[in-house]
Scaffold this active site. Structure first.
Site, PDB file in Angstrom:
ATOM      1  N   SER A  65       0.838  -1.192   0.000  1.00 21.58           N
ATOM      2  CA  SER A  65       0.000   0.000   0.000  1.00 21.58           C
ATOM      3  C   SER A  65       0.876   1.246   0.000  1.00 21.58           C
ATOM      4  CB  SER A  65      -0.891   0.007   1.243  1.00 21.58           C
ATOM      5  OG  SER A  65      -0.097   0.298   2.379  1.00 21.58           O
ATOM      6  N   LYS A  66       0.207   2.381   0.025  1.00 17.36           N
ATOM      7  CA  LYS A  66       0.932   3.653   0.020  1.00 17.36           C
ATOM      8  C   LYS A  66       1.915   3.743   1.177  1.00 17.36           C
ATOM      9  CE  LYS A  66      -1.911   6.797  -2.518  1.00 17.36           C
ATOM     10  NZ  LYS A  66      -2.704   7.976  -2.586  1.00 17.36           N
ATOM     11  N   ARG A  67       1.543   3.102   2.262  1.00 21.26           N
ATOM     12  CA  ARG A  67       2.402   3.167   3.444  1.00 21.26           C
ATOM     13  C   ARG A  67       3.777   2.531   3.200  1.00 21.26           C
ATOM     14  NH1 ARG A  67      -0.980   0.334   7.100  1.00 21.26           N
ATOM     15  NH2 ARG A  67      -2.628   0.805   5.634  1.00 21.26           N
ATOM     16  N   GLY A  95       5.460   3.154   0.736  1.00 23.72           N
ATOM     17  CA  GLY A  95       6.236   4.108  -0.044  1.00 23.72           C
ATOM     18  C   GLY A  95       6.207   3.823  -1.536  1.00 23.72           C
TER      19      GLY A  95
END
Ligand code: GLU
Length: 490
Positions: A249-251, A253
């Site tokens: 996910s976006k987390r 990076g």
């Protein structure tokens, strides 16, 4: 039969790594079978779709080398076809108008929740009489079009990745919405419906997409049957996971291909790595190959069911292989934009030959294009900023006098241009005269000339710095900063 596959991104965001990997598998499959790879932009969600995302998707696919044979087709330009499709299902009695309000649906969901049941539509408007419909209309209710799903239906398909798949109609949440309404009739089609109409029209033979679409496949098979159309083959590709095993996910990076581009990955390296995200070639020790080479061997037998872990170290390694083996000329063209963005404008002040020498010096030591920025920094200004390690080195005993010895040697020998030979001679001479260890002198020279304790070959770097006066300036700066203000760089 010509195999026809497609990638069908929604332009509600930039080209995502997951979508791009699905595009890779579609491309490999199409090329392996000499088939066609089609690009369709699913932009019916007009609120969230944006033209700049479409541009980003097209640019990303092109950058990765995933050329398509037909398209891009845009769903918003095909609305008449979906309307006709909806109308034909209404005419056949396979779909109906549903007037249930959102408040009623909410109440239904609440009641189901209270009974610990999964939320589903209870098909309450499946068999409305003309009078009931007229009444709802008179109340001013709007409607959606729902497609009838028989709860007792068994839906079976042989997935090319996952083997036999089994779903029941009752798993699908009741009769499904296929289109919204407008004032004057059938309006925006919903995803599952538009996809089936398009895949039929585009004569798609194999639907290759992420495993998050498995439940949609069960619904879509029922729609193919309703249209008496041939059901394509399906291949559901594994999710991409982070190293902890959770969905990427976006987390983590990572999001879009353009982010990877900015992070300094080459298209060849990134697409090579993406090929390995869930697939392995018959010779599993082979890790470096072009898309064309992978296409020769690609089949779904070698696609894993299990999620594919995203391994940054491996991506870096693969990327480094491409950087290290790239012709210097090509690498130079790839690096210059990164430098310019960082404010190093060599192209204005240096000859191409000098820039290519610099690139050749940097090439073996980097695994991302962005890493070159730290190195070129030391070639781009007259003075250097010393890292704390470099400062420490310059404070060591004997270092300043050794560096002074280098400055004196440069002056005495009236060297107008440093080359590998005279640089080495100067080092030898100072080691002897000053009685310092060669290692200490080399480390100190590196600290003084580059401001860092690590970097490319020191003698080559020194040669490339080229301007004696500039080198001297750096050395003087390293020995005693105040001298700098009096020194004349030319
Ligand atoms: N627009 C869908 C998506 O981006 C396409 C899924 C499919 O391939 O059918 O997930």
């Amino acid at each position: 039969m010509t195999f026809r596959v497609r990638i069908a991104p929604s332009p509600t965001g930039n080209l995502h790594i997951g979508t791009a990997r699905t595009a890779v598998f579609n491309w490999l499959f199409a090329r392996h079978h000499n088939g066609k790879f089609i690009l369709r932009i699913e932009d019916t969600d007009t609120e969230r779709s944006r033209a700049e995302y479409t541009d980003n998707i097209l640019e990303g696919l092109r950058w990765l080398g995933l050329n398509w044979d037909e398209g891009p087709f845009f769903q918003t330009q095909r609305l008449d076809m979906y309307k006709q499709g909806v109308q034909s299902l209404l005419d056949k009695g396979l779909a109906y108008r549903c007037y249930t309000t959102s408040e009623e649906l909410e109440a239904l969901r609440e009641a189901q929740k209270a009974r610990n049941e999964a939320p589903r539509y209870d098909n309450r408007h499946r068999n409305l009489t003309p009078e009931q419909e007229a009444e709802f209309k008179a109340e001013g209710r709007s409607f959606v079009i729902r497609f009838k799903i028989d709860d007792s239906r068994e839906i079976v398909w042989k997935d090319l990745v996952r083997g036999e798949m089994n779903w029941r109609g009752s798993d699908l949440g009741g009769d499904m919405v296929i289109a919204r309404a407008t004032e004057d009739g059938i309006g925006q089609p919903l995803y599952n419906f538009a996809v089936v109409v398009d895949d039929m029209d585009m004569q798609i033979t194999h639907v290759i997409r992420g495993e998050d679409h498995i439940a949609n496949t069960a619904k879509q098979i029922l729609l193919y049957e309703a249209f008496s159309a041939k059901v394509p083959e399906f291949a559901h590709t594994p999710l991409i996971l982070n190293m902890e095993g959770r969905k990427l996910s976006k987390r983590d990076g990572v999001t879009s291909i353009s982010d990877f581009q900015k992070m300094g990955f080459t298209p060849e390296g990134l697409v090579n790595y993406m090929t390995l995200l869930g697939w392995s070639p018959p010779d599993s020790t082979q890790e470096i190959f072009t898309l064309e080479e992978a296409a020769k061997n690609f089949d779904f037998e070698r696609v894993n069911k299990a999620g594919a872990k995203f391994d940054w170290a491996k991506l870096d390694w693969i990327n480094s292989q491409y950087i290290h083996s790239m012709p210097v000329d090509k690498l130079t063209d790839m690096l210059i934009p990164f430098w310019e963005e960082a404010g190093y404008k060599f192209t204005e002040t240096k000859e191409r030959a000098w820039i290519e020498q610099l690139v050749a010096l940097i090439q073996p030591g980097i695994s991302r294009l962005t890493e070159s920025k730290d190195i070129v920094k030391m070639f781009s200004t007259e003075t250097v900023k010393f890292s704390s390690e470099a400062k420490e080195q310059l404070e060591k005993e004997g270092v300043k006098s050794a560096l002074q010895g280098v400055v004196a040697a440069l002056d005495n020998q009236q060297i107008s241009e440093i080359n590998a030979n005279n640089a080495k001679d100067i080092v030898k001479q100072v080691v002897k005269e000053q009685n310092v260890k060669k290692g200490l002198l080399m480390r100190s020279l590196r600290a003084a000339l580059t401001g860092e304790m690590n970097g490319p070959d020191l003698i080559e770097s020194w040669v490339l710095l080229n301007h004696i006066s500039l080198d001297k300036l750096r050395l003087l700066h390293a020995i005693d900063a105040p001298i700098l203000s009096q020194a004349n760089p030319q």
